[in-house]
Every structure is written in structure tokens, then in C-alpha cells.
Write a protein that holds these residues in place. Structure first.
Motif, short mmCIF file in Angstrom:
data_model
loop_
_atom_site.label_atom_id
_atom_site.label_comp_id
_atom_site.label_asym_id
_atom_site.label_seq_id
_atom_site.Cartn_x
_atom_site.Cartn_y
_atom_site.Cartn_z
N LYS A 147 0.20 18.78 -5.32
CA LYS A 147 -0.13 19.63 -6.48
C LYS A 147 -1.25 20.58 -6.12
N GLY A 148 -2.31 20.04 -5.54
CA GLY A 148 -3.36 20.88 -4.97
C GLY A 148 -4.36 21.47 -5.94
N ASP A 149 -4.27 21.18 -7.24
CA ASP A 149 -5.23 21.78 -8.17
C ASP A 149 -6.48 20.91 -8.28
N LEU A 150 -7.44 21.40 -9.05
CA LEU A 150 -8.74 20.73 -9.14
C LEU A 150 -8.64 19.36 -9.78
N SER A 151 -7.81 19.23 -10.82
CA SER A 151 -7.70 17.93 -11.49
C SER A 151 -7.05 16.90 -10.55
N SER A 152 -6.10 17.34 -9.74
CA SER A 152 -5.48 16.43 -8.77
C SER A 152 -6.50 15.99 -7.72
N ARG A 153 -7.34 16.91 -7.29
CA ARG A 153 -8.38 16.57 -6.31
C ARG A 153 -9.35 15.56 -6.90
N ARG A 154 -9.71 15.74 -8.16
CA ARG A 154 -10.62 14.79 -8.81
C ARG A 154 -9.98 13.43 -8.98
N ARG A 198 -8.91 16.08 4.11
CA ARG A 198 -7.82 16.02 5.09
C ARG A 198 -6.47 15.85 4.40
N LEU A 199 -6.44 15.03 3.34
CA LEU A 199 -5.20 14.82 2.59
C LEU A 199 -4.70 16.14 2.00
N PHE A 200 -5.58 16.90 1.38
CA PHE A 200 -5.17 18.13 0.70
C PHE A 200 -4.90 19.28 1.67
N GLU A 201 -5.61 19.34 2.79
CA GLU A 201 -5.48 20.49 3.68
C GLU A 201 -4.52 20.27 4.85
N ASP A 202 -4.37 19.04 5.32
CA ASP A 202 -3.53 18.79 6.49
C ASP A 202 -2.27 18.00 6.18
N VAL A 203 -2.41 16.91 5.45
CA VAL A 203 -1.29 15.98 5.28
C VAL A 203 -0.30 16.48 4.22
N ALA A 204 -0.78 16.79 3.03
CA ALA A 204 0.12 17.15 1.93
C ALA A 204 0.94 18.42 2.19
N PRO A 205 0.39 19.48 2.80
CA PRO A 205 1.22 20.67 3.03
C PRO A 205 2.43 20.42 3.95
N VAL A 208 0.82 -1.22 0.00
CA VAL A 208 0.00 0.00 0.00
C VAL A 208 0.86 1.27 0.00
N ARG A 209 2.12 1.14 0.29
CA ARG A 209 3.00 2.31 0.36
C ARG A 209 3.02 3.13 -0.94
N PRO A 210 3.21 2.54 -2.14
CA PRO A 210 3.20 3.35 -3.36
C PRO A 210 1.85 4.01 -3.62
N PHE A 211 0.76 3.35 -3.24
CA PHE A 211 -0.59 3.91 -3.42
C PHE A 211 -0.73 5.19 -2.60
N VAL A 212 -0.27 5.16 -1.35
CA VAL A 212 -0.38 6.32 -0.47
C VAL A 212 0.55 7.44 -0.94
N GLU A 213 1.73 7.08 -1.40
CA GLU A 213 2.67 8.11 -1.84
C GLU A 213 2.15 8.83 -3.09
N LYS A 214 1.48 8.12 -3.97
CA LYS A 214 0.87 8.77 -5.14
C LYS A 214 -0.24 9.72 -4.71
N LEU A 215 -1.02 9.33 -3.72
CA LEU A 215 -2.06 10.22 -3.21
C LEU A 215 -1.47 11.49 -2.60
N ILE A 216 -0.39 11.36 -1.88
CA ILE A 216 0.24 12.53 -1.28
C ILE A 216 0.83 13.44 -2.35
N ASN A 217 1.38 12.85 -3.42
CA ASN A 217 1.87 13.67 -4.53
C ASN A 217 0.73 14.45 -5.17
N LEU A 218 -0.42 13.83 -5.31
CA LEU A 218 -1.58 14.56 -5.84
C LEU A 218 -1.97 15.68 -4.90
N GLY A 219 -1.92 15.42 -3.61
CA GLY A 219 -2.25 16.44 -2.63
C GLY A 219 -1.28 17.61 -2.65
#
Length: 118
Positions: free
Chosen positions: A57-64, A78-85, A44-55
Motif C-alpha cells: 500500500k505504501g501510504d503513511l497509515s500503512s507505515r504506522r 527495508r520492507l517498504f523500499e526494497d521488499v514490497a515493490p 509466522v507466515r501470515p504475519f509476514v504476508e500481512k506486513l508485505i501487504n502493508l508495504g
């Protein structure tokens, strides 16, 4: 034959595997530290790391894209506002796997802690 097969299947179908990854990623993002088997943590580690990379970026397409991979608005928020920054200045390696010395009682599986790096 297992030629060129690079991922663990866990004796599950593709849909069941995706559900497993989603539930582990959801728990990791919400709790920031989970205890699971070593093989599941490694998978699951690569799956989570890809999600954090999307977070990050922070744009609308990444959120989608994140919502398509992890369809829970509360977790994606929570990923976009707390974890990724927190990982803004880090280029990778957002998670840490710590092996535990004891094994699980029922099947003797190796246990590990999967956590977000501070």
C-alpha cells in the motif's frame, strides 16, 4: 479443551508469541531466507504476508501500522523500499516454506527454510 483455537501457542504467553513472530519476521525481511522449525515457519507466515501487504500500500497509515507490528524503523524502511515493490504484481503467496530432510539434533524437531519468493 481446544475448541475453536486456530493458532499455535508454542507454550508461550501472548507477549512472548508476539516477540517470537517479530524476531522471525525481522530476520526474514533483513536476510530474505531463514531456517527455523516447520511449525514456527507455518505460524509466522501470515504475519509476514500481512506486513508485505502493508508495504505494498505504501501510504503513511500503512507505515504506522507496520511500525506498530514491527517496531524497528530500519526493518520497516527495508520492507517498504526494497521488499514490497518486488511483489507489486503478485496478489499473495510472498513466502515459501521448504521442508528440510534432517531434523534438529537436540529435540528432533522438523526443520524448514522460510524464504521470500523471487
Amino acid at each position: 479443551m481446544r475448541h475453536r483455537v486456530k493458532k499455535k501457542h508454542f507454550d508461550r504467553t501472548k507477549e512472548q508469541r508476539l516477540a517470537l513472530y517479530r524476531s522471525l519476521a525481522r530476520a526474514l525481511i533483513m536476510e530474505e531466507r531463514i531456517e527455523t522449525s516447520l511449525q514456527k515457519a507455518k505460524a509466522v507466515r501470515p504475519f509476514v504476508e500481512k506486513l508485505i501487504n502493508l508495504g505494498k500500500k505504501g501510504d503513511l497509515s500503512s507505515r504506522r501500522l507496520a511500525l506498530s507490528l514491527l517496531p524497528d524503523r530500519r526493518v520497516v524502511k527495508r520492507l517498504f523500499e526494497d521488499v514490497a515493490p518486488r511483489f507489486e504484481n503478485r496478489n499473495g503467496g510472498y513466502t515459501r516454506i521448504i521442508r528440510l530432510p534432517e531434523r534438529r539434533k537436540g529435540d528432533g524437531c522438523e526443520l524448514a527454510i522460510l524464504e521470500l519468493v523471487e
